[in-house]
Write an enzyme that holds these catalytic residues in place. Structure first.
Site, mmCIF file in Angstrom:
data_model
loop_
_atom_site.group_PDB
_atom_site.id
_atom_site.type_symbol
_atom_site.label_atom_id
_atom_site.label_comp_id
_atom_site.label_asym_id
_atom_site.label_seq_id
_atom_site.Cartn_x
_atom_site.Cartn_y
_atom_site.Cartn_z
ATOM 1 N N MET A 9 0.845 -1.196 0.000
ATOM 2 C CA MET A 9 0.000 0.000 0.000
ATOM 3 C C MET A 9 0.887 1.255 0.000
ATOM 4 O O MET A 9 0.422 2.351 0.325
ATOM 5 C CB MET A 9 -0.946 -0.007 1.196
ATOM 6 N N GLY A 10 2.150 1.075 -0.322
ATOM 7 C CA GLY A 10 3.034 2.236 -0.454
ATOM 8 C C GLY A 10 3.575 2.743 0.869
ATOM 9 O O GLY A 10 3.534 2.046 1.874
ATOM 10 N N HIS B 89 9.354 -3.384 3.305
ATOM 11 C CA HIS B 89 8.918 -3.638 1.926
ATOM 12 C C HIS B 89 10.132 -3.959 1.037
ATOM 13 O O HIS B 89 10.088 -4.869 0.208
ATOM 14 C CB HIS B 89 8.230 -2.404 1.338
ATOM 15 N N GLU C 248 5.856 -11.484 7.555
ATOM 16 C CA GLU C 248 5.338 -12.168 8.749
ATOM 17 C C GLU C 248 4.766 -11.171 9.744
ATOM 18 O O GLU C 248 4.047 -11.555 10.663
ATOM 19 C CB GLU C 248 6.460 -12.971 9.422
ATOM 20 N N LYS C 249 5.099 -9.911 9.576
ATOM 21 C CA LYS C 249 4.573 -8.896 10.496
ATOM 22 C C LYS C 249 3.053 -8.954 10.540
ATOM 23 O O LYS C 249 2.445 -8.845 11.603
ATOM 24 C CB LYS C 249 5.030 -7.509 10.084
ATOM 25 N N GLN D 187 -2.686 -12.230 8.163
ATOM 26 C CA GLN D 187 -2.830 -11.967 6.725
ATOM 27 C C GLN D 187 -2.077 -13.023 5.914
ATOM 28 O O GLN D 187 -2.599 -13.580 4.943
ATOM 29 C CB GLN D 187 -2.293 -10.576 6.406
ATOM 30 N N SER E 213 4.194 1.414 7.841
ATOM 31 C CA SER E 213 3.828 2.716 7.265
ATOM 32 C C SER E 213 3.144 3.582 8.313
ATOM 33 O O SER E 213 3.267 4.804 8.299
ATOM 34 C CB SER E 213 2.892 2.509 6.079
HETATM 35 P P1 AMP Z 1 1.570 -2.910 3.431
HETATM 36 O O1 AMP Z 1 2.110 -1.890 2.498
HETATM 37 O O2 AMP Z 1 1.544 -2.477 4.859
HETATM 38 O O3 AMP Z 1 0.256 -3.487 2.956
HETATM 39 O O4 AMP Z 1 2.601 -4.114 3.411
HETATM 40 C C1 AMP Z 1 2.967 -4.750 2.218
HETATM 41 C C2 AMP Z 1 3.725 -6.003 2.551
HETATM 42 O O5 AMP Z 1 4.902 -5.662 3.286
HETATM 43 C C3 AMP Z 1 2.920 -6.965 3.441
HETATM 44 O O6 AMP Z 1 3.155 -8.294 3.018
HETATM 45 C C4 AMP Z 1 3.488 -6.715 4.803
HETATM 46 O O7 AMP Z 1 3.370 -7.823 5.687
HETATM 47 C C5 AMP Z 1 4.947 -6.436 4.464
HETATM 48 N N1 AMP Z 1 5.600 -5.695 5.557
HETATM 49 C C6 AMP Z 1 5.136 -4.590 6.184
HETATM 50 N N2 AMP Z 1 5.969 -4.229 7.181
HETATM 51 C C7 AMP Z 1 6.985 -5.128 7.173
HETATM 52 C C8 AMP Z 1 8.160 -5.302 7.960
HETATM 53 N N3 AMP Z 1 8.462 -4.479 8.964
HETATM 54 N N4 AMP Z 1 8.977 -6.346 7.684
HETATM 55 C C9 AMP Z 1 8.686 -7.199 6.661
HETATM 56 N N5 AMP Z 1 7.585 -7.093 5.887
HETATM 57 C C10 AMP Z 1 6.748 -6.070 6.131
#
Ligand code: AMP
Length: 249
Positions: A28-29, A35, A143-144, A148, A181
């Site tokens: 989601m940016g 990421h 895994e955070k 999901q 984010s």
């Molecule tokens: P999001 O942009 O928050 O939807 O995250 C996109 C992807 O990045 C998802 O698979 C999240 O689980 C992963 N992600 C977000 N934060 C972290 C992090 N700190 N470490 C590893 N992966 C992450």
């Protein structure tokens, strides 16, 4: 790096990539090192890496949370070093007015599902649409967002989707706070306090004692529980929600 905003254009590009292995990272940016670690993993495993950036309205419970979600697309594109960035338009993704939805009826009701009722249906629906558009060999999830990850794996298995789902470890700031984010929404005091959440979650205290300590520190606690061989937690610092989890030894 190719930036693609139009789905018809993407479909033509995708046809031209048919002989290549493709890794996909949906986001989601407001990109951070978490990421980017998924991107690096994909680049090591695949010939082509595709990142999507789409702030998905259907997975937000509250309009305010959706409105406040940090949007930094230009900066995100500068941080990325991948083959394709897909920036789809809401109208193209939801040309069906979200009249087709994918709901999981068991695991999605647990934990996060109790506090964010529409979240997982929105998430699964967008991930399914994106997986069908990208046709990746592998897709990378952090895994955070552990629940999901479990749900996406379950969906792919149940719907016979030929993309392998790869879980990647959580990347943290030096003080232990999982990169997210939403961290950019924390003010200085909140950010200082936020580091206590992973410290307590990963301590030897019981889930009950962690909850008590977090409350006494001023956190609002949605849950601290142990399941799936993990200890998982979700807390609020004022109006910012943080989630995290650690593997239990
Ligand atoms: P999001 O942009 O928050 O939807 O995250 C996109 C992807 O990045 C998802 O698979 C999240 O689980 C992963 N992600 C977000 N934060 C972290 C992090 N700190 N470490 C590893 N992966 C992450």
């Amino acid at each position: 790096m190719n930036i693609v905003t139009n789905l018809k254009e993407w479909k033509t590009i995708r046809q031209s990539l048919n002989s290549k292995t493709i890794g996909f990272i949906p986001t989601m940016g407001n990109l951070h090192d978490g990421h980017l670690s998924l991107c690096e993993k994909s680049k090591a495993d695949n010939e082509i890496t595709v990142v999507s950036i789409f702030v998905n309205p259907t997975q937000f419970n509250q309009k305010k949370d959706f409105a406040n979600y940090p949007r930094t697309v230009d900066l995100d594109c500068k941080k990325l070093d991948v083959d394709f960035v897909l920036l789809p338009e809401k109208n193209e993704i939801y040309f069906d007015n979200y009249e087709i939805q994918l709901t999981e009826t068991n695991l999605s009701l647990d934990l996060e599902g109790q506090f964010r009722p529409v979240h997982f249906t929105g998430m699964l629906t967008i991930v399914l649409k994106l997986l069908n558009l990208i046709h990746a060999n592998r897709a990378y999830f952090g895994e955070k967002d552990y629940q999901q990850l479990l749900l996406v794996k379950k969906m792919v298995e149940a719907l016979f989707i030929p993309t392998e789902i790869i879980g990647c470890e959580t990347i943290r700031a030096e003080d232990g706070l999982a990169l997210s984010s939403r961290n950019s929404l924390l003010n200085k005091n909140q950010r200082e306090k936020a580091k206590l959440f992973p410290q307590l979650l990963n301590s030897n205290l019981s889930a009950h004692d962690i909850t008590e300590q977090l409350i006494s520190l001023g956190f609002k606690v949605d849950y601290i529980v142990e399941k799936w061989q993990r200890r998982l937690g979700a807390v609020w610092l004022d109006d910012v929600r943080l989630i995290d989890n650690f593997r239990l030894c």
